[in-house]
Design a protein around this motif. Sequence first.
Motif, PDB file in Angstrom:
ATOM      1  N   UNK A  43       0.837  -1.204   0.000  1.00 54.12           N
ATOM      2  CA  UNK A  43       0.000   0.000   0.000  1.00 54.12           C
ATOM      3  C   UNK A  43       0.873   1.257   0.000  1.00 54.12           C
ATOM      4  N   UNK A  44       1.882   1.272   0.871  1.00 57.70           N
ATOM      5  CA  UNK A  44       2.767   2.428   0.971  1.00 57.70           C
ATOM      6  C   UNK A  44       3.651   2.571  -0.266  1.00 57.70           C
ATOM      7  N   UNK A  45       4.051   1.438  -0.846  1.00 58.09           N
ATOM      8  CA  UNK A  45       4.852   1.498  -2.075  1.00 58.09           C
ATOM      9  C   UNK A  45       4.044   2.144  -3.200  1.00 58.09           C
ATOM     10  N   UNK A  46       2.755   1.788  -3.283  1.00 59.65           N
ATOM     11  CA  UNK A  46       1.890   2.403  -4.293  1.00 59.65           C
ATOM     12  C   UNK A  46       1.723   3.892  -4.035  1.00 59.65           C
ATOM     13  N   UNK A  47       1.597   4.272  -2.743  1.00 63.66           N
ATOM     14  CA  UNK A  47       1.475   5.687  -2.390  1.00 63.66           C
ATOM     15  C   UNK A  47       2.752   6.450  -2.736  1.00 63.66           C
ATOM     16  N   UNK A  48       3.905   5.808  -2.557  1.00 61.37           N
ATOM     17  CA  UNK A  48       5.169   6.436  -2.938  1.00 61.37           C
ATOM     18  C   UNK A  48       5.209   6.725  -4.438  1.00 61.37           C
ATOM     19  N   UNK A  49       4.769   5.756  -5.229  1.00 55.41           N
ATOM     20  CA  UNK A  49       4.765   5.939  -6.679  1.00 55.41           C
ATOM     21  C   UNK A  49       3.851   7.083  -7.092  1.00 55.41           C
ATOM     22  N   UNK A  50       2.776   7.310  -6.337  1.00 51.16           N
ATOM     23  CA  UNK A  50       1.844   8.383  -6.656  1.00 51.16           C
ATOM     24  C   UNK A  50       2.256   9.714  -6.029  1.00 51.16           C
ATOM     25  N   UNK A  51       3.377   9.712  -5.302  1.00 54.75           N
ATOM     26  CA  UNK A  51       3.864  10.951  -4.702  1.00 54.75           C
ATOM     27  C   UNK A  51       3.093  11.394  -3.479  1.00 54.75           C
ATOM     28  N   UNK A  52       2.437  10.430  -2.800  1.00 54.98           N
ATOM     29  CA  UNK A  52       1.619  10.765  -1.630  1.00 54.98           C
ATOM     30  C   UNK A  52       2.392  10.655  -0.328  1.00 54.98           C
ATOM     31  N   UNK A  53       3.530  10.021  -0.351  1.00 54.54           N
ATOM     32  CA  UNK A  53       4.329   9.857   0.864  1.00 54.54           C
ATOM     33  C   UNK A  53       5.790   9.676   0.468  1.00 54.54           C
ATOM     34  N   UNK A  54       6.686  10.131   1.336  1.00 52.53           N
ATOM     35  CA  UNK A  54       8.115  10.071   1.015  1.00 52.53           C
ATOM     36  C   UNK A  54       8.751   8.749   1.416  1.00 52.53           C
ATOM     37  N   UNK A  55       8.273   8.170   2.529  1.00 48.99           N
ATOM     38  CA  UNK A  55       8.932   6.988   3.087  1.00 48.99           C
ATOM     39  C   UNK A  55       7.989   5.804   3.112  1.00 48.99           C
ATOM     40  N   UNK A  56       8.565   4.632   3.007  1.00 50.66           N
ATOM     41  CA  UNK A  56       7.821   3.399   3.237  1.00 50.66           C
ATOM     42  C   UNK A  56       8.335   2.827   4.549  1.00 50.66           C
TER      43      UNK A  56
END
Length: 404
Positions: free
Chosen positions: A147-160
């Motif tokens: 989930x966090x990896x997908x958010x990283x790809x979308x630029x929604x979060x910096x860290x996993x």
Amino acid sequence: MSVRKRTWKAAEGVEKTAWVVNYTDQAGKRRLKTFDKKKAADDFDATVRNEVQAGIHTPDRASVTVGEAGDRWLASCESIGLERTTIDAYRSHLDLHIKPFLGARKLSQLTVPMITDFERKLRDGTETEKPRSAAMVKRVRADLGSLLANAQEEGLVARNVVREVRAKRRRGKERQAERRAKPKLRVGVDIPTPLEIRAIVGVLQGKWRPLFLTVIFTGLRASELRGLRWVNVDLAKRELHVRERADEYNQLGRPKSESGERSIPLPPVVVSALREWKLQCPKTELGLVFPSPVEDVEIIGRDYIVKRGLWPAHIAAGITKIGKDSNGKVTDVAKYPGLHSLRHFFASWCINRKVDGGLELPPKVVQERLGHSTIAMTLDIYGHLFPRHDDSEELAAAEKALLG
């Protein structure tokens, strides 16, 4: 960037203090974030400096919650064509395990200690949530990481932060603990013995004979058996090709992994049974080897195979144990109630020595026959079944040389 102290008087006249981090993000926009303690402000200041410099900083106001990111993750999974059963499992983990604990949290607020606490609550339970098994905690943690990896790809979060938790752990120690907690498969308990298989084969009749002979001597997974088509069975060359599988929604598709596509040689007893069955097999649009007997349903159900075929074969062969039926009455039930037990037997048959009636195949070939993605998986599950050399003579010679 700066950290400054802010002091003011509240409405009731009480003086209050806070620490403010004043910084400019990578887009050139000024940002403020307030903390109760100076250490927390200093830590944030150090972190945000690195993130802004790397161009990966996500302010809290620009972030979304874990729940919102989870919904976007599921939409992404659907868009790339993942199987419905896989997406259903992801959705279940998100709704039942992730959202109750972290759903309202902003992605930018997640920390490593927070993830560690999340795992502890899953494992131990809370006043409102039941404890989850170690296996479930592992699956949920992996899904949260995706989930966090997908958010990283979308630029929604910096860290996993889930990946950071994994990086800090001793993976070898964790894997050893998992192995200790999971007992090894035992012949006669989890795996039918050769004598028991002989007894089951002896009572098979009708369509169940070719079906179960195929499972016993090819080790097909239930989904692969249900999706097997005649076009993938070469009786002249005595080979069966695994190229499709049927999911829980009765949809045919390719195996989940590349290693799942494989060819398996057929022994004469299976070839003979399939030749006879092909003459009687009902014709279907998909050309299935074992179609469903239910009207308007082409793909046979797993429960139908188990309850109408496997269990009665156990009872007829006397391969039973004391249990309870669907009405709670104590009676004889199938000793190996799951279809996967026959796949376990196939693995043991491939592994066993030729003098014991097995094929004595090398581990790599066993892996290929089973369709495992790695040889490590094969050895983790069945490694203890591979024959060991008898060291008694060598030990006796060494003992004599040492002690005289």
